[in-house]
Design an enzyme around this catalytic site. Sequence first.
Site, PDB file in Angstrom:
ATOM      1  N   GLU A  60       0.910  -1.171  -0.047  1.00 41.73           N
ATOM      2  CA  GLU A  60      -0.085   0.676   0.071  1.00 41.73           C
ATOM      3  C   GLU A  60       0.830   1.063  -0.180  1.00 41.73           C
ATOM      4  OE1 GLU A  60      -1.025  -3.177   2.278  1.00 41.73           O
ATOM      5  OE2 GLU A  60      -2.982  -3.680   1.262  1.00 41.73           O
ATOM      6  N   HIS A 129      -9.418  -5.327  10.050  1.00 39.35           N
ATOM      7  CA  HIS A 129      -9.645  -4.925   9.337  1.00 39.35           C
ATOM      8  C   HIS A 129     -11.368  -4.224   8.733  1.00 39.35           C
ATOM      9  CE1 HIS A 129      -7.025  -7.838   7.614  1.00 39.35           C
ATOM     10  NE2 HIS A 129      -7.593  -8.066   6.650  1.00 39.35           N
TER      11      HIS A 129
END
Lengths: 325, 365
Positions: A60, A129
């Site tokens: 990322e 998450h």
Amino acid sequence: MPLITYREALRHAMAEELERDPNVVIMGEEVAQFNGAYKVTEGLLAKFGPKRIVDTPISEAGFLGMGIGSAMLGMRPVMELMFFSFYSVAFDQIFNNAANIRYMSGGLINCPIVIRGPANGGTNVGATHSHTPESIAAYHPGIKVVVPSTAYDAKGLLKSAIRDNDPVMFMENTMLYGETGEVPDEEYLVPLGSAKVMREGKDISIIGHGRAIQMALKSAEMLKHKHNIDAEVVDLRSIRPLDEETILASVRKTNRVLLVEEAKPFCSVSAMLACIIQEKAFDYLDAPIRRVTSVDAPAIYSPPLEKEQLPTPQKIFDAALAVLK
Amino acid sequence: MIKKTPSAKKSEVAAAGYDARQAPINAKLGQDEKIQFYRDMLRIRRFEERCLRSYQQGKIGGFLHLYIGQESVAVGCCSVMSDNDHIITAYRDHGHALGVGMGMNELMAENFGKYTGCSKGKGGSMHYFDPSRHYWGGHGIVGGQIPLGTGIAYALKYKGIKGACMAFMGDGAVNQGAVHESYNLAALWDLPVVYIIENNGYSMGTSQERSSAGESLAGRAAGYGMNWAIVENGHDVYEVRDKVSRALKLAHEQSKPTVLEIRTYRYRGHSVADPDSTYRDKAEIEAYKNTKDPIMVYQHALLAEGVLTEEIIKTIDDSARAEAETSAQFAEQSPYPTIEDIKKDVYWEVDNPQDKKSVGSLFFD
């Protein structure tokens, strides 16, 4: 108007903007060959090819930073985070580079990037998450933050976000991806920074964003049905820019406020709204402002408990009655 | 006391016999170009010496990371840029800014926090920018600029422009994850980027051997299947030009990335705030100055070649000093940004109200 899903609405927005502007590219983990972890980008590779729809490694900081660099040179990357929670891996790239580059260059450099993906709890994937970082993102001047709760807004806001010359963090919700809504065939845009009155009412303003708004609409029906209370429901749709006028107009009309959101309570969007409302409409308030947020702890895995940690229509219903007491 | 790593010694031996002056990029240089490199290096040094005085006088705030000792790297690299090449660097950015042609006035004014600075006084010494000269900063976080440089290369390739991005970092940056993620992307997608590690031996106050595992910093590129090379004599502007131009050629013609490690040295502390007394001794600095100072070495070479004369040297020096002095006066006399300027250049839309599409509030004070 045709009924399509929130997921399809997002896909249509990207497809239209890919057609319109050759500088638009879609990038992220599994967005191309895999057709998207949540199938938002399904079919785009087949239609637009690998130059426009790009699978990235799980990296990322690298690929978001790369997208930011490419935006500085005039591209308009739409970067998918498989889970918005993974933004923290790229925190420095987003909040030091994308947010500050225009400022620190004295306005010489723009960063027209969209970072999008699902930012929600409720899917039993645990604390890592299930982040809802609207307030963390919106804290940073230079960044815009958008949170659509319907298919119509998902499409119109994403198209506006892609055309925007500032970095936009576009937070979706996996639990809304399958929800359908009316979306016109003809092209339209929803401007960033405009809230929407989803339900008119005179007794209390329930104000929030994201999936909590869908819950609030259910709560409003319960309030009407059980107590003949007319709740007004206002969907922010955009956190920064923020439609203060619509919010304050509703407060002045109903004189009672309940704020709802899926995020944690401390330093959250609702905390900011409470501050704005008391600063700008204190004399219109007939009761203290109340909030419904997630229970203030990391997102629990245990499925029945996670439901209880998040806002529910019942919690919003109860809190509304408390405001009206 | 510094200990040279065994690999560094080995590499120096391996480099023996190589003459960068005879490299194609250098062999055909005219006198004017050679003198220009000398002038460019000296201008960087005189500018920074003047910066240091201003800092000590309290005119410059925050940090001041001086490039003194490393001038041959920026001048060598910038001298081989072609029209479609771009550069991005970290916070030790004065040399590169002057190298691409930014003026001393706008740089000094930026250091002073003045509105006439290259970033209107909003960036400071660490955050110079000039996209019109393909200079993308000036970045404060170690290694944070490397994904951006990779993205610039990505955009060049996407747009079909035959150019490259030189992404500079210090030796400390090689241990940042973002750098490795960038290496992977560049190698995976054949991006036209040249990663340039300016290895001055110290990441702040921590020597290479105390911070970085492995034999060479550039050699880590091998793990990504990427080309890499070491410029042993980073004080030699010719060697820098030769190796960098080869890497740029690879980027231009084959769209392949390279990691280039340029061995160099800084005379001053990490920043001026660094007392520079805990991690190296003065003898080490003096030894480098006396044998490898990039400006002196080049001056002697050009004197021997008959390109420079004492008279030209004096003229160049006088001119560079005067230019630096003028920049300090310019900065001194320039206005500060206003209170209203604090909230400009945050959002494109706010600064371009005629094209504003969004509604609602963007500021909350």
